[in-house]
Design a protein around this motif. Sequence first.
Motif, PDB file in Angstrom:
ATOM      1  N   SER A 408      -2.428   7.489 -21.500  1.00 54.52           N
ATOM      2  CA  SER A 408      -3.221   6.265 -21.548  1.00 54.52           C
ATOM      3  C   SER A 408      -2.609   5.192 -20.659  1.00 54.52           C
ATOM      4  O   SER A 408      -3.325   4.462 -19.966  1.00 54.52           O
ATOM      5  CB  SER A 408      -3.316   5.747 -22.987  1.00 54.52           C
ATOM      6  N   GLY A 409      -1.268   5.097 -20.654  1.00 58.49           N
ATOM      7  CA  GLY A 409      -0.622   4.121 -19.787  1.00 58.49           C
ATOM      8  C   GLY A 409      -0.861   4.415 -18.322  1.00 58.49           C
ATOM      9  O   GLY A 409      -1.130   3.509 -17.525  1.00 58.49           O
ATOM     10  N   GLY A 410      -0.760   5.703 -17.921  1.00 55.00           N
ATOM     11  CA  GLY A 410      -1.031   6.048 -16.534  1.00 55.00           C
ATOM     12  C   GLY A 410      -2.467   5.791 -16.150  1.00 55.00           C
ATOM     13  O   GLY A 410      -2.770   5.386 -15.013  1.00 55.00           O
ATOM     14  N   ALA A 411      -3.416   6.030 -17.087  1.00 57.65           N
ATOM     15  CA  ALA A 411      -4.823   5.757 -16.808  1.00 57.65           C
ATOM     16  C   ALA A 411      -5.075   4.266 -16.668  1.00 57.65           C
ATOM     17  O   ALA A 411      -5.900   3.843 -15.843  1.00 57.65           O
ATOM     18  CB  ALA A 411      -5.689   6.344 -17.917  1.00 57.65           C
ATOM     19  N   MET A 412      -4.362   3.466 -17.443  1.00 58.79           N
ATOM     20  CA  MET A 412      -4.534   2.017 -17.352  1.00 58.79           C
ATOM     21  C   MET A 412      -3.928   1.468 -16.068  1.00 58.79           C
ATOM     22  O   MET A 412      -4.450   0.512 -15.483  1.00 58.79           O
ATOM     23  CB  MET A 412      -3.888   1.347 -18.575  1.00 58.79           C
ATOM     24  N   ALA A 413      -2.811   2.062 -15.603  1.00 61.73           N
ATOM     25  CA  ALA A 413      -2.139   1.581 -14.393  1.00 61.73           C
ATOM     26  C   ALA A 413      -2.792   2.196 -13.163  1.00 61.73           C
ATOM     27  O   ALA A 413      -2.176   2.942 -12.397  1.00 61.73           O
ATOM     28  CB  ALA A 413      -0.656   1.912 -14.449  1.00 61.73           C
ATOM     29  N   SER A 414      -4.062   1.904 -12.984  1.00 63.80           N
ATOM     30  CA  SER A 414      -4.779   2.487 -11.850  1.00 63.80           C
ATOM     31  C   SER A 414      -5.984   1.637 -11.501  1.00 63.80           C
ATOM     32  O   SER A 414      -6.399   0.759 -12.276  1.00 63.80           O
ATOM     33  CB  SER A 414      -5.245   3.910 -12.174  1.00 63.80           C
ATOM     34  N   THR A 432      -4.762  11.071  -7.430  1.00 67.16           N
ATOM     35  CA  THR A 432      -3.641  11.164  -8.365  1.00 67.16           C
ATOM     36  C   THR A 432      -3.884  10.301  -9.597  1.00 67.16           C
ATOM     37  O   THR A 432      -3.626  10.721 -10.729  1.00 67.16           O
ATOM     38  CB  THR A 432      -2.337  10.740  -7.665  1.00 67.16           C
ATOM     39  N   GLU A 433      -4.386   9.109  -9.395  1.00 66.06           N
ATOM     40  CA  GLU A 433      -4.702   8.251 -10.539  1.00 66.06           C
ATOM     41  C   GLU A 433      -5.825   8.858 -11.371  1.00 66.06           C
ATOM     42  O   GLU A 433      -5.837   8.751 -12.596  1.00 66.06           O
ATOM     43  CB  GLU A 433      -5.081   6.856 -10.056  1.00 66.06           C
ATOM     44  N   THR A 480       0.700  -9.429 -24.522  1.00 63.81           N
ATOM     45  CA  THR A 480       0.455  -9.035 -23.126  1.00 63.81           C
ATOM     46  C   THR A 480       1.439  -7.914 -22.793  1.00 63.81           C
ATOM     47  O   THR A 480       2.633  -8.030 -23.077  1.00 63.81           O
ATOM     48  CB  THR A 480       0.662 -10.218 -22.170  1.00 63.81           C
ATOM     49  N   ILE A 481       0.926  -6.853 -22.201  1.00 66.86           N
ATOM     50  CA  ILE A 481       1.736  -5.670 -21.925  1.00 66.86           C
ATOM     51  C   ILE A 481       1.673  -5.335 -20.442  1.00 66.86           C
ATOM     52  O   ILE A 481       0.642  -5.558 -19.782  1.00 66.86           O
ATOM     53  CB  ILE A 481       1.264  -4.474 -22.778  1.00 66.86           C
ATOM     54  N   LEU A 482       2.785  -4.859 -19.913  1.00 64.16           N
ATOM     55  CA  LEU A 482       2.865  -4.403 -18.522  1.00 64.16           C
ATOM     56  C   LEU A 482       3.001  -2.888 -18.524  1.00 64.16           C
ATOM     57  O   LEU A 482       3.905  -2.346 -19.178  1.00 64.16           O
ATOM     58  CB  LEU A 482       4.057  -5.051 -17.817  1.00 64.16           C
ATOM     59  N   MET A 483       2.073  -2.194 -17.822  1.00 63.95           N
ATOM     60  CA  MET A 483       2.115  -0.738 -17.687  1.00 63.95           C
ATOM     61  C   MET A 483       2.483  -0.407 -16.240  1.00 63.95           C
ATOM     62  O   MET A 483       1.845  -0.912 -15.299  1.00 63.95           O
ATOM     63  CB  MET A 483       0.767  -0.101 -18.023  1.00 63.95           C
ATOM     64  N   LEU A 530       5.438  11.917 -11.496  1.00 62.56           N
ATOM     65  CA  LEU A 530       5.255  10.476 -11.654  1.00 62.56           C
ATOM     66  C   LEU A 530       5.730  10.085 -13.047  1.00 62.56           C
ATOM     67  O   LEU A 530       5.493  10.816 -14.023  1.00 62.56           O
ATOM     68  CB  LEU A 530       3.794  10.074 -11.490  1.00 62.56           C
ATOM     69  N   ALA A 531       6.401   8.943 -13.125  1.00 64.54           N
ATOM     70  CA  ALA A 531       6.867   8.430 -14.414  1.00 64.54           C
ATOM     71  C   ALA A 531       5.976   7.283 -14.861  1.00 64.54           C
ATOM     72  O   ALA A 531       5.375   6.573 -14.037  1.00 64.54           O
ATOM     73  CB  ALA A 531       8.314   7.964 -14.313  1.00 64.54           C
TER      74      ALA A 531
END
Length: 951
Positions: A408-414, A432-433, A480-483, A530-531
Amino acid sequence: MTAPAAPPAAPWSLPGEEVAAALGTDARTGLSSADAAARLAADGPNELPRKPPVPAWRRFLAQFADPLVYLLILAIVISVIAWVLEGAHGVPVDALVILAVITLNAVLGFVQENKAADAVAALSAMTQASSTVLRDGARVSIPSAQLVVGDVLILGEGDQVGADARLLSAASLRVIESSLTGEADAVSKRADAVAADADLADRTAMVYRGTSVAQGSGQAVVTATGGATEMGAIARMLDAVEDEDTPLEREITRVSKMLGGIVVAIAVVVVATLLALTPERTADSFIDALLLGVSLAVAAVPEGLPAILSVVLALGVQRMALHRAVVKKLSSVETLGSASVICSDKTGTLTRSEMTIQEVVTASGSTVVTGIGYEPNGHVAPDADGDGHPDGEPLTGALREEVTVVLSGGAMASDTELAEDDGVWSVVGDPTEGSFLVAELKLGTQGSREGRFTRVGMVPFTSERKLMSVLYTDAKHGTTILMSKGAPDVLMERCTRVRVGEVDQPLDAAARAEFSAHIADMSGRALRTLAVAYRDLDADEAAAVAAAGTDGVFDHLEQGLTLAGVVGIIDPARPEAAAAVAEAHRAGVRVLMITGDHPATAGRIAADLGIAAPGARVLTGRELSDMDDAALTDAVGRVNVYARVAPEHKLRIVGALKAQGQTVAMTGDGVNDAPALRAADIGVAMGVTGTQVTKEAATMVLADDNFATIVAAVREGRRIFDNIKKFLRYLLSSNMGEVLTVFGGVVLAGVIGLAGHSDSGVVLPLVATQILWINLITDSGPALAMGVDPSVEDVMARPPRRPDERVIDAAMWRGVLLIGAVMAAATLGTLDIFLPGGLIETSLSVDDLATARTAAFTTLVLAQLFNTVNSRSETVSAFRHLLVNKWLWGAIALGVVLQVAVVEVPFLQAAFSTASLDLAHWAVAVAMASLVLWVDELRKLVRRARLGGRV
């Protein structure tokens, strides 16, 4: 109006503003409409140079440019001359029949090639590309064909780059250049200058025609259009590669020349023999001998061969079309059948060109993601033993919590979207995203964040930073969150904690070492790693983000992160490609992978597909550049995988293979593949992902981009070649039987009782109209039916035919002569049986010449019909798969009915000099004709014994 200076030689090595100034362009307002119009008029449209289309009349006349057709035209001329010498009575039937045959052949070839051209055009047809530019200070959308040097391009996600251009600015810009370089991953772009000698793939300050924007935005000044672009340079390389005849065309040319020599020899021998046997050599006897020699020579030419060959190839083309392959040239169908090497691109050809997450590593262990491609079919399951396969247990507890955060974090950071249209899934943006979005759908957790998170800012990806971050407000927790998502080595340096279950724990040295070991293992298996990491912002940080908005600078927040986990991503092989490669290997065909991708990735995919053994050597483009021709020739004989190659490397590889005597098929989709496709014996372009340049360079286009279709084409090509040999064997042996019958009847007239039926001159065993009838009913239908014969043998269980292997080899010639001699012996034997005073005296030897000749005529026709089942294989018994070809049996039945008609129907008797036969005559004719079958069965039995049963 400002006239542009010449574009700098290496615009990527100069500041963007300097390049724009050199081109007479204001980077803020672009060109004026007047400037753009003048430049368009001076330079022409932004289109690749194309050869003018060949007029239809020239394409039709080209169908006659065949040595066998030349031979048949000569036969027409000879027939007309003979008709004139005989007094020009009636019409020259022979000449008209042959003329009709070659005209039909030309029409058939013309129509079929037009169909193929229309199909390729339909595959290539797409909406006219457009580009957004600055004109007169305003953004306007124009057709890409109207771009000119100096235009300022506005680039956004999903845009096709319409021309080569130097970047002026770039914000998180990533471009997919696989069509040009073969590299599957999107390439990060920036406006900073790079070295003048940078390779094409490393010119990060440039964007190129034919590529597409996966992410971000930018502005660029056009430096080259049309033929001056990199794509245009590759298109020009195609002109330097000369088209070659296909192996089938070369072989038919050789056969035609050989038949021409045989025809001349027959005419000379027959005329000389008749003159030698004629007691009084008058002008009339000379003309009679010449006419007989000419008629036999014309009979020896299989006039139906060009039309039958075209029909068989056209039917093969139609079968290929049903399997989504469009063949542009008829003779190319057979070429794939003789291919000994298939050189294939990787991305989109052997692989799906759909980045897919295969593995997730978190603090609690490894997890496998099943399913490939963008279609979200599959599931996420634990892999406790680390063998890359799910354990069969459901994903629960701490491991599920961790994997949920990663995906979910990787999907959000795109900045990418996943789209579905009529059951077809695709990614709009970076592939990739997109893999995170698909994996999240497989996990089934995407619904939990809908309506919960609101994006408020982004820290873009750059090639220096090697990571990107996205800021969200969490409505559920009011935080507020940073991904963050990026290269594991970079991101882990910014992490101090690690997600374990639902809590964060310190990321100690042991945990770092364990993650590093997993990352090394995945990289060793050619997975791109990817991390994913995150952190909650405190109240002051959140307030600063809210105040700054999306234009704020937040990279200072990317510290003290919590590591969620690492994913392994790969562009997966097509599931059917491995089976297709195995089938190619079974057929003795080497498969080479030639790609612009990373060597480790190429090696992994090649091992997965069985192209090369795990750990086998992968040659890179740099290594190829350092090799001379001798070293390259040695290398291509041993190495199956080539990575990081440029177009000129592909050309050298194909050239080295052909120099070894290989028949090379080259597949590809990118414009970088086009020169090698043209240089190969047959080029196979991808219809869906292939560029226009590639489709034009290829001789075959795959509408489904499926590598397995190529192996199906190899099978079809081999079947077609076998069928060509079948009807050649049949036509030549049958025509040989006719020639030997007439020649033997003249020479042995006294032995078989034929000489006593004429007071003067030579009595022929068959009259000219009977020879014409035999050619009409036995040279067309049965031969055509053999052209569509199902395979009697397993065509994929034998190696490719050698380039020097002849269609008509020594073994076939021996068979042709044997069967021709048996036909002649059976025919003349029948004549002898029914004529008194011959070698064979029986109670049946009381017939008149007309009846005996009719029986012999019938014997020859039936012998040729028996020969149809003989000719289906050089070694396999005629009784094997005897009834599989309904068209052949239909042609045989029709031939029998027509022969009965010509013997028994009164008006046909008058036309063809026949007489009615009784049951005894028919029985003898059938029995004598069947000798062709039994003799050939004996020959095949002996040959199988010599081959040790290998058939």
